[in-house]
Design a protein around this motif. Structure first.
Motif, PDB file in Angstrom:
ATOM      1  N   PHE A 107       1.178   0.062   3.366  1.00 54.85           N
ATOM      2  CA  PHE A 107      -0.266   0.287   3.348  1.00 54.85           C
ATOM      3  C   PHE A 107      -0.753   1.151   2.190  1.00 54.85           C
ATOM      4  O   PHE A 107      -1.902   1.557   2.171  1.00 54.85           O
ATOM      5  N   ILE A 108       0.098   1.394   1.185  1.00 56.90           N
ATOM      6  CA  ILE A 108      -0.403   2.074  -0.014  1.00 56.90           C
ATOM      7  C   ILE A 108      -1.354   1.153  -0.772  1.00 56.90           C
ATOM      8  O   ILE A 108      -2.311   1.600  -1.404  1.00 56.90           O
ATOM      9  N   TYR A 229       2.582  -5.345  -0.676  1.00 57.88           N
ATOM     10  CA  TYR A 229       2.500  -6.374  -1.721  1.00 57.88           C
ATOM     11  C   TYR A 229       3.265  -5.856  -2.939  1.00 57.88           C
ATOM     12  O   TYR A 229       2.684  -5.340  -3.888  1.00 57.88           O
ATOM     13  N   SER A 230       4.571  -5.959  -2.854  1.00 57.51           N
ATOM     14  CA  SER A 230       5.410  -5.476  -3.951  1.00 57.51           C
ATOM     15  C   SER A 230       5.360  -6.437  -5.129  1.00 57.51           C
ATOM     16  O   SER A 230       4.822  -7.543  -5.017  1.00 57.51           O
ATOM     17  N   LYS A 231       5.937  -6.020  -6.257  1.00 53.02           N
ATOM     18  CA  LYS A 231       5.774  -6.788  -7.491  1.00 53.02           C
ATOM     19  C   LYS A 231       7.103  -7.094  -8.169  1.00 53.02           C
ATOM     20  O   LYS A 231       8.059  -6.319  -8.070  1.00 53.02           O
ATOM     21  N   ASN A 232       7.111  -8.205  -8.876  1.00 53.06           N
ATOM     22  CA  ASN A 232       8.136  -8.512  -9.870  1.00 53.06           C
ATOM     23  C   ASN A 232       7.531  -8.307 -11.249  1.00 53.06           C
ATOM     24  O   ASN A 232       6.297  -8.297 -11.404  1.00 53.06           O
ATOM     25  N   GLY A 300       3.679   4.900   6.633  1.00 55.09           N
ATOM     26  CA  GLY A 300       3.169   4.857   5.267  1.00 55.09           C
ATOM     27  C   GLY A 300       2.673   6.219   4.806  1.00 55.09           C
ATOM     28  O   GLY A 300       2.965   6.655   3.679  1.00 55.09           O
ATOM     29  N   LYS A 301       1.939   6.915   5.660  1.00 57.10           N
ATOM     30  CA  LYS A 301       1.425   8.242   5.304  1.00 57.10           C
ATOM     31  C   LYS A 301       2.570   9.230   5.069  1.00 57.10           C
ATOM     32  O   LYS A 301       2.549  10.020   4.123  1.00 57.10           O
ATOM     33  N   THR A 302       3.563   9.176   5.947  1.00 56.13           N
ATOM     34  CA  THR A 302       4.725  10.055   5.785  1.00 56.13           C
ATOM     35  C   THR A 302       5.472   9.739   4.493  1.00 56.13           C
ATOM     36  O   THR A 302       5.886  10.652   3.753  1.00 56.13           O
ATOM     37  N   MET A 303       5.630   8.449   4.222  1.00 53.53           N
ATOM     38  CA  MET A 303       6.375   8.044   3.036  1.00 53.53           C
ATOM     39  C   MET A 303       5.643   8.405   1.746  1.00 53.53           C
ATOM     40  O   MET A 303       6.277   8.706   0.734  1.00 53.53           O
TER      41      MET A 303
END
Length: 325
Positions: A107-108, A229-232, A300-303
């Motif tokens: 959720f970033i 939604y990670s990236k290449n 997500g907030k913790t990370m």
């Protein structure tokens, strides 16, 4: 006659120089990728290559699906000049710099619009980081939102407890462990064997990856969460790129700009269709229950706070600039 001979010799020399210059410009580059031909990421690269070849004397021979170099080794291979170009998954390199795994924090960047803004904020940082390693990013490609592939239905967090989960980055490993999984990082190509040997029994990944590895052979349920939604990145050896004629460099950068915009559209357009393909192959597809989504937001907030504790001031400034938007 002597003058004629001098003229002919000069002409031959000029012709030889011309042929030599043409040969220098007409090159074939090999590019390495880790994904199958029917993966939309590979299809977009094919379109990029077509445009480059139509506007330059450069031929690009794409070796996809880990056939030449394993995905996790492509960055090093391009850096060393073994191949001029390659596609890498940024989340693999979190041990080198926390910036590589920022997009993998749940959720970033929970939408494609947010993922685009995060990519834009990260671009200068990645450009400087990779240039120091002799590399340059041509364009970025986003993975679709993620979900859980399991053998049993997912209704509560208890359904995750103790399950052996394959993930793809240190960020998703941490998320998996906080959700109750036994999370293991494995390369894409090793997933089928890991299922057959009992090393894993579940996945957290995109619908695209589920299709690529025919997840229905080993799991029965796909529970969509989005969340990440990670990236290449498609990268090039900087010295080899700089050695090309200026017009070729310009054409490649123009094609790369179009490819990046197209990648975002292709990723968004394929998600719903891909979930449909999972269903057509017998999988039960659902959205994640709210209790699981709420827990993932907490994680997500913790990370994010944990990420800040390990990141450099320059990396933190990138995150803060993105969040300020």
């Amino acid at each position: 006659m002597f003058a004629n001979r001098k003229f002919l010799a000069a002409g031959a020399a000029a012709l030889a120089l011309g042929l030599s210059a043409a040969a220098a410009q007409a090159q074939t580059w090999i590019m390495a990728s880790g994904y199958p031909e029917d993966n939309f990421l590979t299809q977009n690269i094919r379109l990029f290559i077509e445009e480059v070849e139509a506007n330059t004397d450069l031929t690009i021979d794409l070796q996809s699906n880990d056939t030449l170099i394993k995905l996790d080794a492509i960055k090093t291979a391009v850096q060393r000049g073994q191949v001029p170009m390659g596609e890498i998954r940024l989340g693999v390199y979190g041990n080198e710099d926390p910036m590589y795994i920022l997009a993998g924090v749940p959720f970033i960047a929970p939408t494609y619009e947010d993922a685009w803004r995060l990519k834009e904020a990260q671009k200068p940082y990645f450009a400087e980081k990779l240039e120091a390693a002799g590399l340059m990013v041509l364009f970025y490609q986003p993975w679709p939102g993620q979900g859980f592939y399991t053998k049993t239905p997912v209704e509560t967090l208890a359904d995750f407890e103790g399950k052996k989960l394959r993930i793809y980055s240190t960020a998703t490993q941490k998320m998996g462990e906080m959700l109750g999984f036994q999370a293991t990082i494995l390369p894409f190509a090793e997933i089928p064997q890991a299922f057959s040997t009992g090393l894993i029994e579940a996945l957290f990944t995109s619908p695209q990856t589920g299709i690529d590895i025919q997840a229905w052979d080993n799991t029965d349920y796909f529970t969509y969460a989005g969340a990440i939604y990670s990236k290449n990145a498609v990268i090039v050896n900087k010295a080899m790129f700089d050695g090309l004629p200026e017009d070729a460099r310009t054409a490649i950068l123009n094609a790369a700009s179009l490819a990046e915009e197209r990648a975002w559209k292709m990723s968004a357009e394929t998600t719903e269709a891909q979930i449909g393909i999972l269903a057509q192959n017998g999988m039960t597809t659902t959205d994640a229950p709210e209790a699981i989504m709420a827990r993932m937001r907490e994680i997500g907030k913790t990370m994010v706070e944990d990420w800040r504790a390990t990141a450099s001031p320059e990396a933190i400034a990138v995150l803060d600039a993105y969040l300020a938007q």
